[in-house]
Design a protein around this motif. Structure first.
Motif, short mmCIF file in Angstrom:
data_model
loop_
_atom_site.label_atom_id
_atom_site.label_comp_id
_atom_site.label_asym_id
_atom_site.label_seq_id
_atom_site.Cartn_x
_atom_site.Cartn_y
_atom_site.Cartn_z
N THR A 245 39.78 41.17 38.41
CA THR A 245 40.25 39.94 39.06
C THR A 245 41.02 39.04 38.11
O THR A 245 41.95 38.34 38.53
CB THR A 245 39.06 39.17 39.66
N LYS A 246 40.67 39.02 36.83
CA LYS A 246 41.37 38.14 35.89
C LYS A 246 42.82 38.56 35.72
O LYS A 246 43.73 37.74 35.71
CB LYS A 246 40.66 38.13 34.53
N ARG A 247 43.04 39.85 35.59
CA ARG A 247 44.40 40.34 35.42
C ARG A 247 45.22 40.13 36.69
O ARG A 247 46.39 39.76 36.63
CB ARG A 247 44.41 41.81 35.03
N LEU A 248 44.60 40.33 37.85
CA LEU A 248 45.31 40.11 39.11
C LEU A 248 45.63 38.64 39.33
O LEU A 248 46.69 38.30 39.86
CB LEU A 248 44.49 40.65 40.28
N LYS A 249 44.73 37.75 38.89
CA LYS A 249 44.99 36.32 39.00
C LYS A 249 46.18 35.93 38.12
O LYS A 249 47.06 35.19 38.54
CB LYS A 249 43.75 35.52 38.61
N GLY A 250 46.21 36.44 36.91
CA GLY A 250 47.34 36.17 36.02
C GLY A 250 48.63 36.73 36.55
O GLY A 250 49.68 36.10 36.47
N LEU A 251 48.57 37.91 37.11
CA LEU A 251 49.75 38.54 37.68
C LEU A 251 50.27 37.74 38.87
O LEU A 251 51.47 37.53 39.02
CB LEU A 251 49.44 39.98 38.11
N GLY A 252 49.35 37.25 39.70
CA GLY A 252 49.74 36.45 40.85
C GLY A 252 50.40 35.14 40.45
O GLY A 252 51.41 34.73 41.04
N GLN B 281 42.44 51.30 55.80
CA GLN B 281 43.22 51.85 54.69
C GLN B 281 43.63 50.75 53.71
O GLN B 281 43.58 50.93 52.49
CB GLN B 281 44.45 52.61 55.19
N LEU B 282 44.02 49.59 54.26
CA LEU B 282 44.38 48.46 53.40
C LEU B 282 43.19 47.96 52.60
O LEU B 282 43.32 47.62 51.42
CB LEU B 282 44.97 47.33 54.24
N VAL B 283 42.02 47.91 53.22
CA VAL B 283 40.81 47.47 52.52
C VAL B 283 40.48 48.42 51.39
O VAL B 283 40.15 47.99 50.27
CB VAL B 283 39.64 47.34 53.52
N ILE B 284 40.60 49.70 51.63
CA ILE B 284 40.31 50.69 50.59
C ILE B 284 41.30 50.58 49.44
O ILE B 284 40.92 50.62 48.26
CB ILE B 284 40.29 52.11 51.19
N VAL B 285 42.57 50.40 49.75
CA VAL B 285 43.58 50.26 48.69
C VAL B 285 43.33 49.00 47.87
O VAL B 285 43.40 49.02 46.64
CB VAL B 285 45.00 50.26 49.31
N LEU B 286 43.01 47.88 48.53
CA LEU B 286 42.73 46.65 47.80
C LEU B 286 41.49 46.78 46.93
O LEU B 286 41.45 46.27 45.81
CB LEU B 286 42.58 45.48 48.78
N LEU B 287 40.48 47.47 47.42
CA LEU B 287 39.27 47.69 46.63
C LEU B 287 39.58 48.52 45.38
O LEU B 287 39.11 48.19 44.28
CB LEU B 287 38.22 48.39 47.49
N ILE B 288 40.39 49.52 45.51
CA ILE B 288 40.77 50.35 44.36
C ILE B 288 41.59 49.53 43.36
O ILE B 288 41.38 49.63 42.14
CB ILE B 288 41.54 51.60 44.83
N VAL B 289 42.48 48.69 43.86
CA VAL B 289 43.29 47.85 42.97
C VAL B 289 42.39 46.88 42.20
O VAL B 289 42.55 46.68 40.99
CB VAL B 289 44.38 47.10 43.77
#
Length: 72
Positions: A22-29, A8-16
């Motif tokens: 990845t660029k937006r998630l890197k900036g957010l992190g 379930q965690l893998v599926i949620v991360l894939l959807i995110v």
């Protein structure tokens, strides 16, 4: 059976990843990391407070010895 499994965690991360990219998630992190670091500094508990400060090494005072060596 009420817990969240690894799949379930893998599926949620894939959807995110698909939604945000990845660029937006890197900036957010990095923004979240900067915010946490600023919060720690404002609370007085710096992240580097656990490590002792490094002593600065100073050059020995040998001006009198070097002047005596030059004259000899």
């Amino acid at each position: 059976m009420g817990g969240i499994g690894i799949w379930q965690l893998v599926i949620v991360l894939l959807i995110v990843f698909l939604l945000f990219g990845t660029k937006r998630l890197k900036g957010l992190g990095s923004d979240v990391g900067d915010a946490i670091q600023g919060f720690r500094k404002s609370m007085g508990g710096d992240a580097d407070a656990n490590t002792p400060p490094q002593p600065q090494q100073q050059a020995p005072l040998t001006t009198q010895q070097s002047q005596a060596d030059r004259q000899a």
